[in-house]
Design a protein around this motif. Structure first.
Motif, PDB file in Angstrom:
ATOM      1  N   THR A  19       0.931  -1.659   0.096  1.00  0.00           N
ATOM      2  CA  THR A  19       0.098  -0.186  -0.265  1.00  0.00           C
ATOM      3  C   THR A  19       1.136   1.399  -0.294  1.00  0.00           C
ATOM      4  N   GLU A  21       4.796   3.021  -2.122  1.00  0.00           N
ATOM      5  CA  GLU A  21       5.467   3.128  -3.181  1.00  0.00           C
ATOM      6  C   GLU A  21       6.794   1.966  -2.175  1.00  0.00           C
ATOM      7  N   ASP A  75     -11.210   4.491  -2.904  1.00  0.00           N
ATOM      8  CA  ASP A  75     -10.448   4.702  -1.538  1.00  0.00           C
ATOM      9  C   ASP A  75      -9.746   3.133  -1.582  1.00  0.00           C
ATOM     10  N   GLU A  78      -7.103   4.045  -3.964  1.00  0.00           N
ATOM     11  CA  GLU A  78      -6.135   4.615  -3.865  1.00  0.00           C
ATOM     12  C   GLU A  78      -5.570   4.135  -2.732  1.00  0.00           C
ATOM     13  N   LYS A  79      -5.542   3.150  -1.803  1.00  0.00           N
ATOM     14  CA  LYS A  79      -4.970   2.551  -1.101  1.00  0.00           C
ATOM     15  C   LYS A  79      -3.522   1.597  -1.746  1.00  0.00           C
ATOM     16  N   GLY A  81      -2.273   2.404  -4.471  1.00  0.00           N
ATOM     17  CA  GLY A  81      -1.785   3.487  -5.426  1.00  0.00           C
ATOM     18  C   GLY A  81      -2.347   3.531  -7.177  1.00  0.00           C
ATOM     19  N   TYR A  82      -3.388   3.411  -7.040  1.00  0.00           N
ATOM     20  CA  TYR A  82      -3.918   4.041  -8.237  1.00  0.00           C
ATOM     21  C   TYR A  82      -4.752   5.140  -7.538  1.00  0.00           C
ATOM     22  N   ARG A  83      -4.253   6.282  -8.538  1.00  0.00           N
ATOM     23  CA  ARG A  83      -5.169   7.684  -8.359  1.00  0.00           C
ATOM     24  C   ARG A  83      -6.061   7.569  -9.262  1.00  0.00           C
ATOM     25  N   SER A  84      -6.172   7.271 -10.454  1.00  0.00           N
ATOM     26  CA  SER A  84      -6.977   7.054 -11.379  1.00  0.00           C
ATOM     27  C   SER A  84      -8.687   5.642 -10.922  1.00  0.00           C
TER      28      SER A  84
END
Length: 283
Positions: A19, A21, A75, A78-79, A81-84
């Motif tokens: 969760t 980088e 959510d 995003e958790k 690492g997918y901002r889109s």
């Protein structure tokens, strides 16, 4: 075995940072090799690329989170690492075959992808002939292409380079300029962690030519393996080196390029050598 233990420690690092980088250079440090060599080892040992493994683990855990019913899709995206949301939906559907919004429906099946654990398996007595040579630094000249530090993004670059070099007459020009050992056409993966990664099609030469780029291969000790066949057979040899020879050899990767030496120019009946930079393991 220490070599395998370090790979498994790197798997633990990945699990702890799914969760976050994931730092590929840290994976190399854990395994005591460069980022490039780590990804090469992983791909040959696991049968998939490092990036694909991480994607599968994230999608496996994302399905579990969504099955719980409490977290929103955005959510969970995003958790991991997918901002889109679109990119997350695409990755999720590619792995599970269904959209994230369908996971909570009763009776819907999803896939589970477990953590990899590396072990050494003895498959049988198949000989591998090799020699060890220590060589001073030497100069090569040729053409190069920049490589991405995620190996799977380079799969189309190198084959196209060879095709273009053959069509343009570059290979023929280079063959006429080799004048020092190694006497063959070279494929050099110059991928240390301090510089831009590059792949060279080149020859070892003292000659000057403004048309070509030059690079100095650093002094190193090399494990050298011979083979014959096609491009596929050289990949099979490289896989055997990583999965069969290296773990039990008493050596580990050194910080120098991998080199393919093509001793003739027939792509369908090539004679070649694979040069792997090595150092003795510390006892």
């Amino acid at each position: 075995m220490e070599w395998v233990e370090r790979l498994n420690q790197s798997m633990n690092y990945i699990e702890e940072h799914l969760t976050d980088e994931i730092d590929y250079e840290q994976l190399g440090r854990i395994a005591c090799c460069s980022t490039y060599h780590y990804q090469r080892m992983f791909t040959y040992m696991a049968g998939i690329t490092l990036a694909e493994y991480i994607r599968r683990r994230k999608m496996s855990l994302a399905a579990v989170d969504l099955q719980g019913g409490n977290e929103k899709i955005i959510d969970v995206a995003e958790k991991y690492g997918y901002r889109s949301p679109t990119a997350f939906n695409r990755a999720f559907q590619s792995f599970h075959g269904i959209a994230p919004s369908s996971v909570r429906n009763e009776g819907v099946s999803v896939k589970s992808f477990s953590t990899i654990v590396f072990r050494i398996a003895v498959k049988g007595a198949t000989e591998m002939n090799y020699r060890i040579e220590t060589k001073d630094a030497f100069r090569i000249i040729g053409v190069s292409a920049s490589l991405d530090k995620e190996i799977e993004n380079n799969f189309m670059i190198v084959p196209k380079m060879w095709q273009d070099a053959a069509v343009s007459g570059t290979i023929e020009k280079l063959a006429g300029m080799m004048d020092t050992p190694l006497m063959g056409l070279l494929g050099v993966s110059a991928c240390n962690d301090e510089e831009q990664w590059k792949y060279f099609i080149a020859v070892s030469s003292t000659k000057e030519n403004d048309e070509f780029e030059e690079y100095t291969v650093p002094a190193s000790t090399w494990a050298i393996f011979s083979g014959t066949g096609t491009n596929k057979s050289i990949q099979e040899l490289q896989q055997r080196i990583i999965t069969e020879w290296l773990p039990a050899s008493g050596y580990e990767y050194a910080n120098a390029p991998d080199i393919e030496v093509y001793l003739n120019q027939d792509p369908q009946n090539a004679q070649y050598e694979v040069w792997i930079p090595v150092i003795k393991k510390q006892v």
